[in-house]
Design a protein around this motif. Sequence first.
Motif, PDB file in Angstrom:
ATOM      1  N   LYS A   1     -28.765  16.557  41.723  1.00 11.98           N
ATOM      2  CA  LYS A   1     -27.910  17.651  42.197  1.00 11.98           C
ATOM      3  C   LYS A   1     -26.775  17.150  43.082  1.00 11.98           C
ATOM      4  CE  LYS A   1     -31.401  20.092  43.918  1.00 11.98           C
ATOM      5  NZ  LYS A   1     -32.473  19.147  43.511  1.00 11.98           N
ATOM      6  N   LEU A   2     -26.966  15.956  43.666  1.00  9.69           N
ATOM      7  CA  LEU A   2     -25.898  15.409  44.508  1.00  9.69           C
ATOM      8  C   LEU A   2     -24.642  15.117  43.690  1.00  9.69           C
ATOM      9  CD1 LEU A   2     -28.088  13.019  46.675  1.00  9.69           C
ATOM     10  CD2 LEU A   2     -26.979  15.133  47.448  1.00  9.69           C
ATOM     11  N   MET A   3     -24.835  14.812  42.399  1.00  9.36           N
ATOM     12  CA  MET A   3     -23.660  14.567  41.552  1.00  9.36           C
ATOM     13  C   MET A   3     -22.940  15.875  41.251  1.00  9.36           C
ATOM     14  SD  MET A   3     -22.146  11.940  40.361  1.00  9.36           S
ATOM     15  CE  MET A   3     -20.501  12.610  40.618  1.00  9.36           C
ATOM     16  N   GLN A   4     -23.715  16.929  40.981  1.00 10.60           N
ATOM     17  CA  GLN A   4     -23.099  18.246  40.825  1.00 10.60           C
ATOM     18  C   GLN A   4     -22.345  18.618  42.108  1.00 10.60           C
ATOM     19  OE1 GLN A   4     -22.922  20.857  38.588  1.00 10.60           O
ATOM     20  NE2 GLN A   4     -23.867  19.807  36.876  1.00 10.60           N
ATOM     21  N   GLU A   5     -23.006  18.435  43.234  1.00 12.10           N
ATOM     22  CA  GLU A   5     -22.389  18.804  44.512  1.00 12.10           C
ATOM     23  C   GLU A   5     -21.106  18.013  44.761  1.00 12.10           C
ATOM     24  OE1 GLU A   5     -25.101  18.547  47.840  1.00 12.10           O
ATOM     25  OE2 GLU A   5     -26.718  19.390  46.638  1.00 12.10           O
ATOM     26  N   ASN A   6     -21.131  16.748  44.385  1.00 15.15           N
ATOM     27  CA  ASN A   6     -19.974  15.885  44.633  1.00 15.15           C
ATOM     28  C   ASN A   6     -18.714  16.447  43.987  1.00 15.15           C
ATOM     29  OD1 ASN A   6     -18.324  13.259  43.535  1.00 15.15           O
ATOM     30  ND2 ASN A   6     -19.164  12.931  45.572  1.00 15.15           N
ATOM     31  N   ILE A   7     -18.878  16.995  42.781  1.00 10.54           N
ATOM     32  CA  ILE A   7     -17.711  17.518  42.059  1.00 10.54           C
ATOM     33  C   ILE A   7     -17.516  19.013  42.359  1.00 10.54           C
ATOM     34  CG2 ILE A   7     -16.613  17.638  39.771  1.00 10.54           C
ATOM     35  CD1 ILE A   7     -17.016  14.799  40.704  1.00 10.54           C
ATOM     36  N   LYS A   8     -18.354  19.562  43.202  1.00  7.28           N
ATOM     37  CA  LYS A   8     -18.128  20.930  43.683  1.00  7.28           C
ATOM     38  C   LYS A   8     -17.591  20.896  45.111  1.00  7.28           C
ATOM     39  CE  LYS A   8     -21.970  22.832  40.941  1.00  7.28           C
ATOM     40  NZ  LYS A   8     -21.304  23.845  40.115  1.00  7.28           N
ATOM     41  N   ASP A   9     -17.281  19.704  45.598  1.00  4.12           N
ATOM     42  CA  ASP A   9     -16.993  19.475  47.013  1.00  4.12           C
ATOM     43  C   ASP A   9     -15.599  18.864  47.187  1.00  4.12           C
ATOM     44  OD1 ASP A   9     -16.861  18.527  49.627  1.00  4.12           O
ATOM     45  OD2 ASP A   9     -18.368  16.964  49.319  1.00  4.12           O
ATOM     46  N   PRO A  10     -14.568  19.691  47.202  1.00 10.55           N
ATOM     47  CA  PRO A  10     -13.221  19.151  47.360  1.00 10.55           C
ATOM     48  C   PRO A  10     -12.970  18.629  48.778  1.00 10.55           C
ATOM     49  CG  PRO A  10     -13.170  21.552  47.422  1.00 10.55           C
ATOM     50  CD  PRO A  10     -14.579  21.159  47.111  1.00 10.55           C
TER      51      PRO A  10
END
Length: 408
Positions: A200-209
């Motif tokens: 989920k950290l990878m999903q979060e990374n690209i949801k985190d501008p």
Amino acid sequence: MNKISRTWPSDAAGRVPYWVYSDPDVYAAELERIWYGPHWLYCALEAEIPEVGDFKTTTLGERPVIVVRSGPDEISVVENRCAHRGVKFCQARKGHVKDLLCPYHQWNYSLRGDLQGAPFRRGVRGQGGMPSDFDPKNHGLRKLRVEVVNGLVWATFSDATPTFREYLGERFWQHYTRVYDGRKLAVLGYNRQHIPGNWKLMQENIKDPYHASLLHVFFVTFGLFRADQKSATEIDATGRHGILISRKGDQETNDVTAGMRNFKSDIRLADPRIMDVVREFPGEDTVGMITVFPSVVLQQQINSLTTRQIVPTGPDGFDFHWTHWCYADDTPEMRLRRTRQANLFGPAGFVSADDGEIIEMSQQGFSHAPDEDALVMMGGREIESVDHMVTEVGIRGMYRYWREAMGL
Ligand SMILES: [Fe+2]
């Protein structure tokens, strides 16, 4: 399925408990409810298997599958597990076959996964063999539902999954078709890496501008993605999908960049061709980074186009498969431009190397503190799209959906 005895923080939108990244029971439930539940999972580019009999293997959740062109206009996705004794019978990453064959006892399947032959099924010289009620029709490979959508192959284990377009929602269908507009695609190359952090950290990374304009020296310095630029952070109605939108700026010092430690006004590229950007999509935006929950990041960063598939390998790690692509009718110059720009991304990319490392550092930091919480209240506790990048709304949206899907 094990029961999850965990409680969410009372500040429901503003915090994420660290046990979501490390609890093995939570991870087991995620596989069942999310990865094998009513969600579309990215499998491949259609262009990777152009001829009938072409296949590639991949992994959805933790289940190995074969993605195969089973007819001129048909792609099948079947589990890579023999119906006889469970062998992961196909070990090649890609190839071309007439049928699917398990080496152990030579059980043989059509490209659609139907059992065609089981040796000695009727015995040998009147002895042995399968029982008379054995019906090959009931012993094919497990077949997944498949949709091929403008060049990408998607599959789902669940009958409850809506159509892919409904799954994206209308707003994200528009984002998707901005890049995947029906033109034929071609593969430029691959990268693979293992990142020792929760998927989920990878999903979060690209949801985190918020991080993009601070962590990444390259982005900040060369103006690819920076907080002083026109931008947007959008989520779908469920909160599970997200997109970061931005417009490229210049290498200029102003009131915003002055406060950024990683803004290096004196750095110059020895080879500026990597920033030889050509505008090609409708509108002014130069970046559209889509996260399709749970399995993939669809990257459009200037002229660099990539699918980044997430393959979880346990609560504390995932494999990350990058497929760099171009349009089949691109000029040789454009292919070269996209290939050069691919150096920004991938495991050792000027930008993406930072993300792999910071995800590992995140897991190191909180894996021993499951009962503490992360803060995700940047931009408030609202869960709706905004037209800036100083926000963690994409992460809040994902966890609102995640809790619903997990029954938490
Ligand atoms: Fe990043």
